[in-house]
Motif scaffolding. Structure first.
Motif, PDB file in Angstrom:
ATOM      1  N   GLN A  85       0.833  -1.204   0.000  1.00  0.00           N
ATOM      2  CA  GLN A  85       0.000   0.000   0.000  1.00  0.00           C
ATOM      3  C   GLN A  85       0.866   1.252   0.000  1.00  0.00           C
ATOM      4  N   ASP A  86       2.074   1.167   0.554  1.00  0.00           N
ATOM      5  CA  ASP A  86       2.980   2.311   0.570  1.00  0.00           C
ATOM      6  C   ASP A  86       3.408   2.689  -0.851  1.00  0.00           C
ATOM      7  N   ALA A  89       0.453   4.226  -2.655  1.00  0.00           N
ATOM      8  CA  ALA A  89       0.231   5.611  -2.217  1.00  0.00           C
ATOM      9  C   ALA A  89       1.211   6.547  -2.921  1.00  0.00           C
ATOM     10  N   ASP A  93       0.326   9.786  -5.294  1.00  0.00           N
ATOM     11  CA  ASP A  93       0.919  11.114  -5.102  1.00  0.00           C
ATOM     12  C   ASP A  93       1.478  11.656  -6.405  1.00  0.00           C
TER      13      ASP A  93
END
Length: 146
Positions: A85-86, A89, A93
Motif C-alpha cells: 500500500q505504501d 500511495a 501522489d
C-alpha cells in the motif's frame, strides 16, 4: 522464475457511471489471475524493504493488489503491480491511476512463503525522547550595564 517474481494476468473493464447530468467512464479490474495467459501481463516483484507493508496487507480483512495504470484522466494502461500500500500511495501522489483488486489466494500463500523464508521486517519503533531533548533552553544571562 525467481522466488520473488510472479506473473499475473490483468483484465480491465470500463463501466459508465452517472454523476448528476454527466456520464463518466470508470475503470475497474475485471479479472486478476496468476499466470501469463491474458490481455495484460504484469510481473509482481517482492522486495525485502517492503516486507512490513506486505504483512500489513496480508493481515487486513481483504488483502489487495494495486495496479498502476497510467496518468489520471487517460485510458488506463496497466504497467506495474504491487502488494504494498505504501508503493501504491506513492503512485497516487504522482497523479497516477491506481486500480485495486482482491489478492488471489495463491498470491497470498506465495507472499506468506516469501516472508517465512526471508523473515519478517523489524518493527519500526520510535525512540523515546529524553525530557527536554531537542528543545532550546533559556539560559540565564547577566544583564549588561548600560
Amino acid at each position: 522464475m525467481s522466488d520473488s517474481l510472479r506473473a499475473l494476468s490483468v483484465t480491465l473493464v470500463a463501466e459508465p457511471k452517472q454523476v448528476r447530468s454527466f456520464t463518466l467512464t470508470q475503470w475497474r479490474i475485471a479479472e486478476l489471475v496468476p499466470g501469463d495467459q491474458g490481455g495484460g501481463v504484469l510481473n509482481l516483484q517482492l522486495y525485502m524493504t517492503e516486507r512490513a507493508a506486505y504483512r500489513f496487507n496480508l493481515t487486513s480483512p481483504t488483502p489487495r493488489l494495486f495496479v498502476r495504470a497510467g496518468f489520471t484522466g487517460q485510458t488506463p494502461k496497466p504497467d506495474a503491480i504491487t502488494a504494498s500500500q505504501d508503493v501504491a500511495a506513492g503512485w497516487l501522489d504522482g497523479e497516477q491511476q491506481v486500480l485495486e483488486a482482491s489478492m488471489p489466494m495463491a498470491i497470498q500463500v506465495w507472499i506468506e512463503h516469501y516472508l517465512a523464508r526471508h523473515g519478517e521486517a523489524p518493527m519500526e519503533t520510535r525512540k523515546k525522547k529524553r525530557k527536554g531533548a531537542g528543545r532550546s533552553k533559556e539560559t540565564p544571562t547577566k544583564e549588561q550595564p548600560q
